[in-house]
Motif scaffolding. Structure first.
Motif, short mmCIF file in Angstrom:
data_model
loop_
_atom_site.label_atom_id
_atom_site.label_comp_id
_atom_site.label_asym_id
_atom_site.label_seq_id
_atom_site.Cartn_x
_atom_site.Cartn_y
_atom_site.Cartn_z
N THR A 1 22.41 18.85 -18.62
CA THR A 1 23.09 20.16 -19.17
C THR A 1 22.28 21.23 -18.97
OG1 THR A 1 23.27 19.06 -21.21
CG2 THR A 1 25.38 19.34 -20.23
N THR A 2 23.02 22.44 -18.49
CA THR A 2 21.96 23.36 -18.50
C THR A 2 21.73 24.04 -19.87
OG1 THR A 2 22.98 25.69 -18.39
CG2 THR A 2 23.60 23.95 -16.64
N ASN A 3 20.53 24.55 -20.06
CA ASN A 3 19.91 24.92 -21.30
C ASN A 3 20.67 26.44 -21.78
OD1 ASN A 3 18.69 26.52 -23.48
ND2 ASN A 3 17.18 24.63 -23.53
N ALA A 4 21.82 26.46 -22.56
CA ALA A 4 22.41 27.71 -22.80
C ALA A 4 21.45 28.74 -23.12
CB ALA A 4 23.53 27.54 -23.73
N MET A 5 20.34 28.58 -23.94
CA MET A 5 19.64 29.55 -24.35
C MET A 5 18.95 30.20 -23.26
SD MET A 5 20.37 29.61 -27.13
CE MET A 5 21.25 28.85 -28.49
N ALA A 6 18.43 29.15 -22.36
CA ALA A 6 17.33 29.79 -21.14
C ALA A 6 18.44 30.73 -20.42
CB ALA A 6 17.01 28.65 -20.51
N SER B 1 21.17 32.19 -21.13
CA SER B 1 21.71 33.55 -21.86
C SER B 1 20.37 34.29 -21.77
CB SER B 1 21.96 33.31 -23.21
OG SER B 1 23.00 32.34 -23.42
N LEU B 2 19.31 34.24 -21.87
CA LEU B 2 18.13 34.67 -21.81
C LEU B 2 18.01 35.44 -20.65
CD1 LEU B 2 15.54 35.93 -22.81
CD2 LEU B 2 14.27 33.89 -22.28
N ARG C 1 21.15 37.79 -19.78
CA ARG C 1 21.55 38.79 -20.81
C ARG C 1 23.06 38.62 -21.31
NH1 ARG C 1 18.27 43.18 -17.56
NH2 ARG C 1 16.55 43.57 -19.13
N SER D 1 25.64 35.90 -23.32
CA SER D 1 25.74 34.57 -24.43
C SER D 1 26.98 33.85 -24.22
CB SER D 1 25.48 34.99 -25.97
OG SER D 1 26.32 35.84 -26.22
#
Lengths: 339, 339
Positions: free
Chosen positions: B51-56, B58-59, B62, B64
């Motif tokens: 599952t794609t890492n939401a943090m990466a 979003s980073l 830009r 969320s």
DNA sequence: ACCATTGATGTAAAGGTTTTCATGGATTGT
DNA sequence: ACAATCCATGAAAACCTTTACATCAATGGT
């Protein structure tokens, strides 16, 4: 648009004349940096209006400081009051809360798992009474994040639970009726399959026995906790002609049903019959007569649950498998002295 | 712990025998990748459980995909019902909702701004009726994210508002009373300083005038919308001996106060007096007589507000500065025919 | 006077994506 | 048959932190 580029740690570092590592340290571990540089950094932060980018931080640290709250019905007043406690405690400790309304729909439950699997949430608060659909599948148990159950325990799973002490509360409620001189006390809302109902019935029985009264099975009526079931139960008792002097109802919704039934028969309450509820939901103080009931410490339940979860996140192992908080007796006008 | 390393896009790429760029495209823009490779990728994803890492994500992007909801009291039933709509719509469109309980505390409001400034939320839903404390300071207006106000409009700020049409609703309510033969109709809860109260009074006046009835100032009583203010208003009318045949109350809480006052005087309702509320809060159907009232379409308000906000986030400019939804007449038992 | 230790700071890697640009093969038009 | 175009893919940069490790100066002990 408003995408005026935000200041990064590099801007701060440049302005303060130090490296980005030092800036990071000055912010997160102030003791590890010299007094003078710390001041320089602080000033540079203020001047640039820097705030650390939570995404970058979370990516690097592999934690989001977010808690996901999974509830079957976000509109439920019971939920929203516990939510206050959850949110307050989380916010106090620097965590944010994310809410997920599952409507008991398995596909929605599975859907919310992406917050966990994608690292968007570090922990889980469960209102649903069961593990989210899709977990514990394909043997991949290890994916489970730290969890705490609230409102309803999760059967057959090692999930710590925080809730009200239904047994003790029901006992206190029943003892209150006994203290008002009642000897024939009905229990409305028997449902052995439901944990909550079972515990409240148990408390009721214990109080009676403890006072030397006998438990009369004819005074224990089934019910599923709805207003309608309360009404039906009261009607049934009149048909059977096995009447109590007081009704202890498994919850306020049921009590309301009983109250409606008795009012329709033009009884003078609480002179002729007493009614006791459990939960203290919002309308309980508005009905006539206003309902004497046991108040759930909802905010405190929320706080305790969040406290437990954040502790687990910090590596602590919970000492108890459940935390039970005491319900509080709220005396209003639906219970009177007998005789 | 459960930190068993999650599969990354690189693992998928390796297994599928393609580059990570292709994997990313296969997932996010399937049309841009050849049928055959797409299948390979899909399978690799399934096998790795990626599952794609939401943090990466979003980073890099830009944004969320999170919406922050700022409310003064999360426990308020009015809030929780709108929340259902907000959450449903957000979830449907792939957004998560973050909630912030401000308790009208400026420091808490400022505190929640970090979610915005740290890129943890892309947009803002305001229940508070004002911009979060700390915004619009130091001329840095540009930091404001897309926002939508709900429940209460934000004065002196260009924030689109979604709510109930108080004017039209009050008019419908009053017209209903008129249709039941009432000619002397009181308005309880005048408060010109409050937008909501002012609009409802306006609707009341318009309905009277439209029906050729005169507006009697003696029948318009001040009130702040609390139950106590309703009770006091009714008492006042008895003292003044300027009595109506029907009470149109600015909200249900006020109506309840009137109802309590009249019940205490042993009037037979609705035969002797009719009472009309506004809002349809939870206990309105439980009181006796149950309250005829205007129901706020709360879930739809939430959905509309979120829809508007997500549209703004996608670059659309809102066409109207406010969206007003119609309240629905709920006929119960507190209004009767006159005569 | 020298070595060992401490303390403050800097360099660079890692965290996992998305996306620009380049590349090369296949396709199309004449 | 050749140039022009298109399409699918890959390499690498960028997003912004935190932190392990290296470095260097200063301090303290003998």
């Amino acid at each position: 648009m408003q995408q005026q580029k935000l200041a990064t740690i590099e801007d701060v570092a440049a302005l303060a004349g130090v490296s980005i590592a030092t800036v990071s340290r000055a912010i997160n571990e102030p003791t590890k940096v010299a007094e003078a540089t710390r001041r320089k950094v602080t000033e540079a932060v203020a001047r640039t209006g820097y705030t650390t980018n939570a995404m970058a931080r979370s990516l690097r640290m592999r934690r989001s400081n977010m808690i996901l709250i999974l509830a079957p019905d976000v509109g439920d007043p019971n939920f929203s009051n516990i939510l206050v406690g959850l949110e307050t405690e989380a916010s106090k400790r620097g965590y944010g809360v994310l809410i997920g309304n599952t409507q008991n729909d398995p596909s929605r439950e599975t859907d919310y798992l992406r917050f966990i699997s994608s690292n968007q949430a570090d922990g889980l608060i469960l209102f649903t009474g069961h593990l989210p659909f899709g977990y514990g599948q394909d043997g991949n148990e290890t994916r489970l994040p730290p969890m705490v159950a609230v409102n309803e325990p999760v059967p057959n799973a090692d999930v710590p639970f925080v809730g009200v002490d239904n047994f003790a509360g029901a006992r206190i409620a029943t003892e209150h009726l006994i203290s008002q001189g009642h000897k024939r006390i009905a229990f409305i809302g028997r449902a052995p399959g439901r944990e909550v109902n079972r515990l409240r019935e148990e408390g009721y029985r214990t109080a009676l026995t403890g006072a030397g009264l006998t438990v009369d099975p004819r005074l224990i009526i089934d019910g599923d906790g709805t207003t309608e079931s309360g009404r039906a139960a009261a009607e049934l008792m009149f048909v059977r002609d096995a009447l109590p002097t007081a009704f202890f109802c498994v919850n306020d919704a049921t009590a309301l049903g009983v109250l409606i039934s008795l009012s329709a028969r033009h009884y003078d309450l609480p002179r002729q019959f007493s009614i006791m509820g459990f939960d203290d939901i919002s309308f309980s103080s508005f009905v006539s007569p206003s309902l004497t009931t046991m108040k759930q410490p909802r905010t405190r339940i929320g706080e305790a649950a969040m406290d437990l979860l954040l502790g687990m996140l910090a590596g602590e192992t919970p000492k108890e498998s459940q935390i039970l908080l005491r319900a509080e007796l709220i005396v209003r006008n639906s219970v009177g002295r007998v005789g």
